[in-house]
Each structure stands twice: as C-alpha cells, then as structure tokens.
Design an enzyme around this catalytic site. Structure first.
Site, mmCIF file in Angstrom:
data_model
loop_
_atom_site.group_PDB
_atom_site.id
_atom_site.type_symbol
_atom_site.label_atom_id
_atom_site.label_comp_id
_atom_site.label_asym_id
_atom_site.label_seq_id
_atom_site.Cartn_x
_atom_site.Cartn_y
_atom_site.Cartn_z
ATOM 1 N N ASP A 181 -8.337 -4.763 -6.582
ATOM 2 C CA ASP A 181 -8.002 -3.894 -5.280
ATOM 3 C C ASP A 181 -8.705 -2.698 -5.657
ATOM 4 O O ASP A 181 -8.787 -1.795 -6.929
ATOM 5 C CB ASP A 181 -6.429 -3.668 -5.571
ATOM 6 N N SER B 189 0.715 -1.241 0.148
ATOM 7 C CA SER B 189 0.013 0.014 -0.081
ATOM 8 C C SER B 189 0.925 1.262 -0.025
ATOM 9 O O SER B 189 1.741 1.349 -0.742
ATOM 10 C CB SER B 189 -0.916 -0.299 1.310
ATOM 11 N N HIS C 72 -6.456 -5.713 -2.033
ATOM 12 C CA HIS C 72 -5.396 -4.855 -1.674
ATOM 13 C C HIS C 72 -4.823 -5.678 -0.485
ATOM 14 O O HIS C 72 -4.658 -5.619 0.601
ATOM 15 C CB HIS C 72 -5.878 -3.708 -0.766
#
Length: 641
Positions: free
Chosen positions: A579, A494, A611
């Site tokens: 995602d 991330s 994600h």
C-alpha cells in the site's frame, strides 16, 4: 484531446470484489458466489469506426482484454495477464488499443499497447517504481506514427512530467518538464500542453501558454478553499491561439459550476451551469455542435440538466426504450452509433448499442447475468441533522424482506475523505444486506459534492466533527428503532478505516465490533509517509488533516493507536503489504499496541496487494473473514445476562 471521450475522467479504473460462498446467506436470497463473482463482461469501449468492441472479461481469475465484433456475441481474448487485473482501456486507432495495469498494488501503473489481433503487446513504460498515466493522444496519418502523451514521475519521484511516447517504437522523450509544483496538466484539442494547475502552499495557480514554444505564465491564483480545474479548451477549428477554456470552478460561489474562462482577460466569462444544491459532476460536449449538450450533478442521485434540445429529446426517447433513466453514453455523443451503459442499485449494469439513424437499440451484454435483481436489496437515500445542525445525507440499505426494526447494522463510512457515497450498485453493500445487516452509508462533512462550505467543514476534523456525524447517524438509526443498539458494527476502508478505529476508540460503547481495512492509525505517522507524488500537495494535506508541528497535540489526541487502551469491542484489521497511501506500518502498529494489551486482534496481511485487495483469491479470503467476524461478534452476539 481525443474526441471519442468527453473528458479524461471517463478513463475509469474498474475494481472488482469477490467472495467464496462458504457462509450461507441469512435471508436465503442470493448466493455469495453469484453476488460477488467477477463480472462476465465490463468496461466496453467502441472502436472509432464503430465496428468492434473492446471489453474486460475474466481469465485465470484476472480481468483481461477481449475483442468482440459488433453484432456478434462471442469475444476473443487478446491479453494473457495472470498476475494483475487489466484496468482502463482506450482505442488509439481501429486496430490498436492501449491499456493500463498496476504492479502489485504499488499504483506504479504501466501503459501497454496491443493490436486487436493480440499481437504487439508491449509495455510502453517499462520502468521500476514509476507511475504512468495517459494524458492525451497525438494523431497521425500512419498507425506507427501516433504518439501518446504520458505523465510519469520517471525523472523525479515527486513530479509528474509529460513524456511523448512513439506508439510504433516505444521511443520516449521528455516533452514538458514539471517545474516541481504542477499536479495537473491540460492539453488543448490538438494535444498541445497549454495549461496546468500548480500548487503553491495551500493555494493553487493557473499556468497558461499560447503555444508550446512559449514558457508557461502564471495568470491566476486561487485561495486554499477555492476549486478551479480546467477541463478542456473551447473548440475553435483553425485558430492559432485558443483564448478560452471550460473549467469547473467554485471561485466566488459555494457550488462548483461549469464556466468558461478567458485566458487573455483572465476572467470568468460565462456560467454555463450551476446548481443550488450540489456541485456539478460531469458534462457532455459535442465537437460537432461546438457546445455543451448537458451537465450532471448529484444529490440523492445523479440528475441531468440538458442544454441542447435535440440531445434532450434523444435522451427522453432512450429513457423510454431502456425503461431506465440511469444510463450514460460511453464515448462521443456525436457518433451515429452510441455505446450506452445502464445501471441501478441492484445490478452491475448492462451495455447497449443505439443506432441513431435507424433508431435501433440492441443489448450487448449484462455484466453479471447470474444476479437476480428481485432478490437484492433497495438502496434508499436518507438525511438527518447532526448535533450542530448540519444536514447529513447518505443511503440506507435494509435486508431484503426484513422488518425495519432492531436490525444488526454495519455503518460503512467511505474513504477519501474527499469523496462521497452515491446511489448505485455495490457488491459490498449487497453482501452485507444478504447476511441480514442494515447498511448505513454517510456523506459526513468533508465529503465532496455538497459545496465548498460543506467540504471544508471537515478540515482538521478527523476524529472530531467528522466522526460526530457518523456517531449521530448511528444514534439517528437507533432512535428510529431500525438499529439494535447492541448490534452495531463499523467497517470502512482508507479514511473509512481510520473512522472505524476512531469510532472504536473514542466511542467504545457504541459499537459491538469494527473492521479496519487499510486505514491510518496515527495521523502523525500517516502524514510522514505520503507517496512521493503526493508531496506537491503536502500543504493541502496539512490543511485537511493538520500540521504535524503546529497541530501536533491535536493529531496525537485523535490518533487511535495512541488510545488503543480505550477499545472495548472486537476489532479486525486488513492491510496490503505494498500500500503506497496507507503504509503497512499503520496497521502493524495498531495490532502491536492491542497485543501489548493482551487483546487478540485478527490481522489479515496480503502480499502483492496495495490500498485494498484486487486479486480474486485475496478478496475471497477477506470477505469470508469479514462475514465470519461480523456474524460472530455482531449478528449472533450473545446478550449479557
């Protein structure tokens, strides 16, 4: 609010990472299968009558819901999910539970109901492309009359409305319509939706109504840098109107404190607890005593400030019985039988039941009994000064038994970025340490927990001062002699994936290799592809990252994909197709840019993942590839002649 939980923050999403043991550990300490297998038993929850435990266990390589009688060791499976891991679970009555499950990594969570005998398993939110979260439970006399308050973006993808869902029939009614700017709802102790936080540009506002038949009124506004989060109403049995609430607030101070706020005078009335070093992280409330028993905060570790003498004495007794100060209560502190969870930096943790009247402590289970803690590495808190004098805190994990000199290093920046790394067990950190790597985790500026000034020091500093903190941490480790300067890798997910790309791009001589896991590659395209339910907070995102119009040149300057030609070291990228936070295009465009430069970048793309990977087989693929890539390009890197 449901009284067997202190706050809804305890509805934790459990993530489990695994790997196949196809590479031997360099230190010969622990096998990778044992280290990163699915835990045997986790997420225990005690029924309201304290006779039954609900928990998650693996079945068909997915975490499923099981039931276990108190006093017994055998459990019975009551769900059969083969596609997705079951996530949070919650007791409604002694016979009924609800649980949530994701849908292919899209984060469009569904809420299910199931009976303890496994019958009646039903999706209460069977909608496509809708995100559902449990807000509260409305009690009733009969089981089928119970109603759930669920927030969903069913009516408008950008707004989470509150719906009332009948547990017995699944009938669903719009209960409170979002005016379009509310991103947080708060119920009182009887389940009435009485307060909310609305977003007005970069500012936020507190909305309040005396009862559900009245309209919400804006009663306070807070500046962009201030935090004010209502967490529960004060408890006043029999009252027709509740005029105070507990809130986490840093209004007028640097650190987030637990306060009471008067909804009539519209003023903070009491600071229950504030810490000079850190924001508060949680609190424990007793409905029996109608008071706060303890407040926690986190510096190098989680610490507790006790506000109730009796609770402090019991906690001290449990410290001694458990021989561990790292434990917490799951559920209400008012019960005669308490469910406890212990943890540490070398264990998934263990679960216990404590009978207060009998002063009896019984272990229920170890989450991963195959792990030998003696073979795992210690996580140590560290700190250093950044180039501009800011103190940066973090954690350093050294390989078990290795001399702390000239080690290969993986710097592992956390995601968020408004989050933080904490002391505790991380299968990922232990995996890297078992392969002979020192692991450096940094709470760079912009991380939460260290106060208002520290978190906002990261505003519009992606790739700049935030990245400098990471660079300074690597150089600090090199100067100490711990790190081999030619064998340092950067790996993160991330925002940590963005930091990986920024490190490889803007400090290309510092790293021997990098691994970007679901990280943004362009700040401009990232900001243009936010999930619809983040739209309310777009102005706040612009405050944190930058405005695509006003700050376009800055965002271009610090978008790694636009500077891919500066990368010198090997890079690996991993991405989930579904995602919703960092779209697949972020990774696609980085890979395309590098391949246009004739750079071969290993790219792992997984279907039905979001994600981060959650499915066992995909996690195994990823971690196997990660270790192979790092060992080849970092640990076993051939030095230039």
């Amino acid at each position: 609010m449901p009284q067997d939980h202190v706050t809804r923050a305890q509805l934790v999403l459990f993530l489990y990472r695994t790997i196949s043991a196809q590479e031997e550990t360099s230190q010969g300490t622990v096998s990778l299968d044992d280290l990163l297998r699915l835990p045997d038993k986790v997420a225990f929850r005690l029924s309201p009558d304290s006779t039954t435990l609900a928990l998650l266990q693996p079945w068909e390589n997915r975490m499923n819901l099981y039931i276990q009688k108190v006093g017994e060791t055998q459990s019975t499976r009551i769900t059969s999910s083969k596609d997705e891991n079951i996530q949070s679970l919650y007791w409604i009555t002694d016979k009924v539970l609800v649980y949530s499950v994701d849908n292919g990594g899209t984060e469009n969570t569904h809420i299910h109901v199931v009976h303890v005998d496994g019958t009646g398993d039903r999706d209460l939110t069977p909608y496509t492309n809708v995100k559902a979260d449990l807000l509260d439970v409305l009690p009733a006399q009969k089981e089928d009359d119970f109603e759930l308050l669920i927030t969903m973006n069913k009516r408008d993808p950008k707004a989470m409305d509150v719906y009332r869902v009948k547990l017995g029939t699944g009938d669903t009614f719009l209960h409170v319509q979002n005016p379009g700017n509310v991103d947080y709802w708060q119920t009182d102790n009887w389940g009435r939706v009485r307060a909310a936080i609305a977003v007005d540009g970069e500012e936020t506002s507190l909305l309040y109504r005396e009862d559900e038949d009245k309209a919400f009124e804006k009663i306070a506004s807070f500046a962009a840098n201030d935090t004010f989060i209502p967490v529960m109403f004060t408890y006043n049995p029999g009252a027709t109107a509740i005029d105070q609430l507990y809130a986490v607030s840093n209004v007028g101070r640097d650190k987030e404190a637990l306060v009471t706020y008067d909804l009539k005078t519209r003023k903070e009335t009491e600071v229950i607890y504030v810490n000079d070093e850190a924001d508060i992280s949680n609190f424990i409330y007793s409905f029996k005593k109608r008071s706060v028993l303890a407040v926690s905060y986190e510096t190098d570790n989680v610490h507790v400030k006790y506000l109730d003498k009796e609770f402090e004495e019991m906690s001290n007794q449990l410290d001694a019985k458990l021989q561990n100060t790292h434990w917490g209560i799951i559920g209400s502190p008012d019960k005669d039988v308490l469910l406890l969870h212990t943890g540490g930096d070398k264990s998934y943790g263990s679960y216990y039941l404590y009978d207060r009247k009998m002063d009896k402590l019984d272990k229920i289970a170890d989450s991963n009994p195959n792990l030998d803690e003696k073979k795992l590495a210690d996580m140590k808190p560290i700190s250093f000064k950044s180039r501009d004098g800011l103190t940066i805190h973090g954690y350093l994990t050294l390989p078990k038994g290795a001399a702390a000199t000239k080690l290969p290093v993986v710097v592992n920046p956390h995601g968020g970025p408004r989050a933080r790394d904490s002391w505790g067990y991380s299968s990922e950190v232990q995996l890297l340490a078992s392969q002979g790597y020192a692991v450096l985790q940094l709470n760079y500026r912009g991380s939460t927990g260290y106060g208002k000034a520290f978190v906002h020091a990261g505003d519009k500093q992606w790739g700049q001062a935030m990245q400098n903190d990471i660079t300074d941490g690597v150089n600090w480790l090199i100067e100490r002699g711990t790190a081999d300067p030619e064998r340092v890798a950067i790996y993160g997910a991330s925002y940590g994936g963005y930091a990986t790309l920024a490190g490889m791009t803007f400090t290309p001589d510092l790293y021997a290799a990098g691994v970007d896991y679901v990280g943004p590659s362009s700040l401009l395209t990232f900001l243009n592809s936010l999930p619809p339910y983040w739209e309310i907070g777009r102005s706040q995102m612009y405050q944190q990252v930058g405005d695509p119009v006003k700050d376009k040149k800055m965002l271009q300057a610090y978008s790694p994909v636009l500077h891919a030609d500066q990368i010198k070291a090997p890079l690996m990228i991993a991405q989930g197709v579904n995602d919703p936070r960092v779209k697949r295009t972020e990774s696609d465009q980085m890979v395309t840019a590098l391949r246009k430069l004739d750079v071969d970048v290993p790219y792992m793309l997984k279907m039905f993942e979001g994600h981060g990977y959650s499915k066992l087989e995909n996690e195994r693929d990823f971690y196997q590839a990660l270790i192979h890539f790092l060992n080849k390009n970092v640990k076993n890197k051939k030095k230039a002649a």
